[in-house]
Design a protein around this motif. Structure first.
Motif, PDB file in Angstrom:
ATOM      1  N   LEU A   1       2.478  19.937  20.124  1.00 24.85           N
ATOM      2  CA  LEU A   1       3.818  20.242  19.608  1.00 24.85           C
ATOM      3  C   LEU A   1       4.855  19.280  20.177  1.00 24.85           C
ATOM      4  CD1 LEU A   1       3.801  24.160  19.743  1.00 24.85           C
ATOM      5  CD2 LEU A   1       3.898  22.738  17.682  1.00 24.85           C
ATOM      6  N   GLN A   2       4.701  18.946  21.459  1.00 20.55           N
ATOM      7  CA  GLN A   2       5.645  18.000  22.076  1.00 20.55           C
ATOM      8  C   GLN A   2       5.635  16.659  21.336  1.00 20.55           C
ATOM      9  OE1 GLN A   2       4.172  18.406  26.150  1.00 20.55           O
ATOM     10  NE2 GLN A   2       6.119  19.328  26.768  1.00 20.55           N
ATOM     11  N   LYS A   3       4.443  16.247  20.887  1.00 19.47           N
ATOM     12  CA  LYS A   3       4.346  14.978  20.145  1.00 19.47           C
ATOM     13  C   LYS A   3       5.016  15.100  18.770  1.00 19.47           C
ATOM     14  CE  LYS A   3       0.233  13.402  22.532  1.00 19.47           C
ATOM     15  NZ  LYS A   3      -1.212  13.602  22.566  1.00 19.47           N
ATOM     16  N   ILE A   4       4.767  16.220  18.095  1.00 18.98           N
ATOM     17  CA  ILE A   4       5.352  16.447  16.765  1.00 18.98           C
ATOM     18  C   ILE A   4       6.879  16.431  16.840  1.00 18.98           C
ATOM     19  CG2 ILE A   4       5.644  18.207  14.937  1.00 18.98           C
ATOM     20  CD1 ILE A   4       2.852  17.420  14.731  1.00 18.98           C
ATOM     21  N   LEU A   5       7.397  16.972  17.969  1.00 21.84           N
ATOM     22  CA  LEU A   5       8.848  17.135  18.111  1.00 21.84           C
ATOM     23  C   LEU A   5       9.507  16.001  18.894  1.00 21.84           C
ATOM     24  CD1 LEU A   5       8.939  20.989  18.765  1.00 21.84           C
ATOM     25  CD2 LEU A   5       9.827  19.773  16.769  1.00 21.84           C
ATOM     26  N   PHE A   6       8.731  15.010  19.315  1.00 24.29           N
ATOM     27  CA  PHE A   6       9.263  13.885  20.104  1.00 24.29           C
ATOM     28  C   PHE A   6      10.065  14.417  21.293  1.00 24.29           C
ATOM     29  CE2 PHE A   6       8.631  12.557  15.744  1.00 24.29           C
ATOM     30  CZ  PHE A   6       7.992  11.336  15.867  1.00 24.29           C
TER      31      PHE A   6
ATOM     32  N   ALA B   1      14.006  24.786  12.241  1.00 19.43           N
ATOM     33  CA  ALA B   1      13.303  23.731  11.497  1.00 19.43           C
ATOM     34  C   ALA B   1      12.084  24.312  10.782  1.00 19.43           C
ATOM     35  CB  ALA B   1      12.897  22.608  12.442  1.00 19.43           C
ATOM     36  N   THR B   2      12.186  25.613  10.420  1.00 16.11           N
ATOM     37  CA  THR B   2      11.032  26.331   9.878  1.00 16.11           C
ATOM     38  C   THR B   2      10.344  25.592   8.733  1.00 16.11           C
ATOM     39  OG1 THR B   2      11.861  28.466  10.571  1.00 16.11           O
ATOM     40  CG2 THR B   2      10.294  28.474   8.763  1.00 16.11           C
ATOM     41  N   SER B   3      11.121  25.174   7.739  1.00 15.38           N
ATOM     42  CA  SER B   3      10.454  24.567   6.584  1.00 15.38           C
ATOM     43  C   SER B   3      10.464  23.039   6.626  1.00 15.38           C
ATOM     44  CB  SER B   3      11.058  25.089   5.285  1.00 15.38           C
ATOM     45  OG  SER B   3      12.449  24.884   5.274  1.00 15.38           O
ATOM     46  N   SER B   4      10.619  22.477   7.840  1.00 14.68           N
ATOM     47  CA  SER B   4      10.537  21.014   7.935  1.00 14.68           C
ATOM     48  C   SER B   4       9.679  20.520   9.090  1.00 14.68           C
ATOM     49  CB  SER B   4      11.941  20.414   8.041  1.00 14.68           C
ATOM     50  OG  SER B   4      12.502  20.643   9.317  1.00 14.68           O
ATOM     51  N   MET B   5       9.515  21.328  10.147  1.00 15.76           N
ATOM     52  CA  MET B   5       8.770  20.864  11.320  1.00 15.76           C
ATOM     53  C   MET B   5       7.351  20.448  10.926  1.00 15.76           C
ATOM     54  SD  MET B   5       7.999  22.744  14.995  1.00 15.76           S
ATOM     55  CE  MET B   5       9.676  23.223  15.392  1.00 15.76           C
TER      56      MET B   5
END
Lengths: 372, 372
Positions: free
Chosen positions: B54-59, B173-177
């Motif tokens: 998740l940390q990678k997905i969220l930078f 960011a529900t429909s974009s993460m």
């Protein structure tokens, strides 16, 4: 026996834990089925089956609700929905999960008063009478089965005393619902809650409860209930067989499969009997091994057994040796670590499964005694 | 195409919905794997993989947390953990889910002030500056992608303005993460939240977020946070790769499988590009059909497209005809019913999947126009 996580391979450990427990193949298959959305007709049909099945399990005509949370979430819901700012809540506790419910009351800024007994003992009707005489309480909460001590409260004797006081009564039946008989309407329980990773033998991620009309009426009068755990909006959506927020659809499909199995294949009364036998067999085994039972006689749970350390064994070591042999049993909870250990025998565990595990455990204990 | 629930058979409907979305086979397989308990070593190893992914997905280097709830649960968590009794929260809204976050603030007894724009329009930096000048705000919350309108807020322009004011900033960011790039650390987002049944292409029952050190520090000072959504106890357990309460283990296993796929197989940038193409293609199709796009030009979402009713078609009928052909698209949300309809194109939808559906939809629309 590898005890590392493998993304591509499921765990092979046989769980004799007080939750999460062993999940049968039919449920695993159900989890893997694609689903339509939570606003579709097929979802509503499934939701309806789930809540009608729950009503049968709980012997109730009360509304049954579905929560995307663990049981702790519904414990918080009870506190937020049923206790007004100036009212008192009585939190009866016989162990760690009773204590936690009280903590939830405090953490939500409520007048939460705890009345606990020595761990290993149950709440008695006399104790409740005494406590109720000290103060005016609007809500009383208690555990059916305390997972940390393995004590089952005498609910049939306690709840009438609470009802007499006029208070709403909430029961955390997490580790007993669908394993030990509890008649919600007969006793007048206002909220009866559980998560599904215990006696329902489902994976975690879903919690359920029944809510009485009196509880719904009360919630309508309570301010600052929040939105996520609001009984009123949950009940409203439940009427059209939906939830206000997106629910854990795979677990609900699994629940429907399990309810069908419990009600139509095994039979509810047979299921309760099986749990009784599992409890009895474990206690007989313990006595034969010279292991004293932790709960007071007559109040032993039939879903989780807690044994004292009468043989003075390193229980942490025992648990980890059992793990290398493919079985997970668990050490004592919190302050009871190494003073007790626990065997979970709930859900789909059979007498044969139990015998197989106890045979291995007997050898491990005997070996540990020799080495001392 | 049966649209009834079948316990033994999965849904065959192809979902072009803004969540829950189509779940790929590899995830369904992961859901069906047996798991060890949430206090076991394999669980913690899995939890660690999930939050590091998740940390990678969220930078971000921020703590990433796992909730047994829908995204609404974390929206409630933000309100309860970050807003003191006497502080003001600004709830920027561009649609139904922005409005709901404000409702959550009110339902939790907070000083929740809503500042909304006309549906279809985004929040602009100028609008935020103006709103922030009116009052002192400790927390500002907003949507990245508003699922009800299909508008994507210009976060890179808005968030620096909010940060300048010193307020904590929470982004739904529900429909974009995992579908649209959002760099948490670069922008200084304090809480960035989502549920997993949207761009992650998992089934519902799990929500995730990142929490900054500043947000954790703030939570430590806020009273009456409750227990279930308490950031402090979640962060504490997260350090040992666990959760305070029992988590939805099947969904977490699925998340690990998807994170591996996203990061190592498809590639994160390629995934963002695919969603961009899906958005572009849908808008080109709509223009060709004579359907005006609902969001203001330049602010169209790349995960869900919302079309006006320029052709004056019965959208409810259109949606139900599409269902008989095996595709689920959705009507407008709330007050936008029949005035707009929506196509979800997030998660694992490919351009080929989209073309296949659009071909069928084109025929359905043309037929409905002829019949008028």
């Amino acid at each position: 026996m590898s005890i590392h996580f493998n993304k591509d391979e499921g765990s092979k450990i046989k769980l004799f834990t007080p939750g999460p427990v062993y999940v049968p193949e039919r449920v695993l298959e159900a989890l893997a089925k694609p689903n339509d959305t939570h606003r579709s007709k097929p979802y509503s049909e499934m939701h309806q089956m789930a809540i009608e099945g729950l009503q049968k399990i709980l012997f109730t005509k009360n509304e049954c609700l579905i929560f995307t949370s663990s049981a702790t979430g519904i414990m918080e819901a009870c506190v937020r929905n049923l206790l007004k700012k100036d009212e008192n809540g009585l939190f009866l506790s016989i162990g760690a999960f009773g204590d936690r419910w009280h903590e939830i009351g405090v953490a939500n800024g409520k007048n939460a008063i705890k009345a606990g007994v020595e761990w290993g003992k149950p709440i008695t009707p006399e104790f409740v009478k005494e406590e109720l005489s000290k103060n005016k309480y609007s809500v009383v909460v208690l555990q059916s089965n305390e997972t940390s001590t393995g004590v089952y409260n005498p609910l049939n004797d306690i709840i009438p005393v609470i009802k007499d006081s006029g208070a709403l009564v909430c029961v955390d039946a997490t580790s007993s619902m669908a394993g030990i008989k509890l008649e919600v309407d007969k006793l007048g329980i206002d909220v009866c809650l559980a998560s599904v990773q215990k006696c329902f033998a489902l994976p975690p991620g879903l919690a359920v409860c029944s809510v009485s009309d009196a509880a719904i009426e009360k919630a309508n009068q309570v301010e600052n209930r929040g939105l996520y755990f609001d009984f009123i909006s949950l009940v409203k959506k439940n009427k059209v067989y939906q939830t206000p927020n997106t629910p854990p659809i795979p677990q609900i499909r699994g629940l429907v499969v399990q309810l069908d199995y419990i009600l139509d294949d095994e039979g509810l009364e047979k299921r309760f009997e099986r749990h009784e036998q599992l409890g009895k067999r474990t206690r007989i085994w313990a006595r034969d091994m010279g292991l004293e039972i932790f709960p007071e006689k007559g109040y032993e749970s039939n879903t989780v057994s807690t044994m004292k350390n009468t043989l003075n064994i390193d229980y942490a070591k025992m648990v980890s040796i059992m793990l290398t042999k493919g079985f997970r049993i668990v050490n004592g909870y919190g302050s009871l670590v190494n003073k007790t250990f626990r065997i979970g025998h709930m859900g789909e565990i059979t007498l044969e499964n139990l015998e197989e595990m106890l045979k291995v455990l007997t050898d491990v204990i005997n070996e540990l005694r020799l080495k001392k």
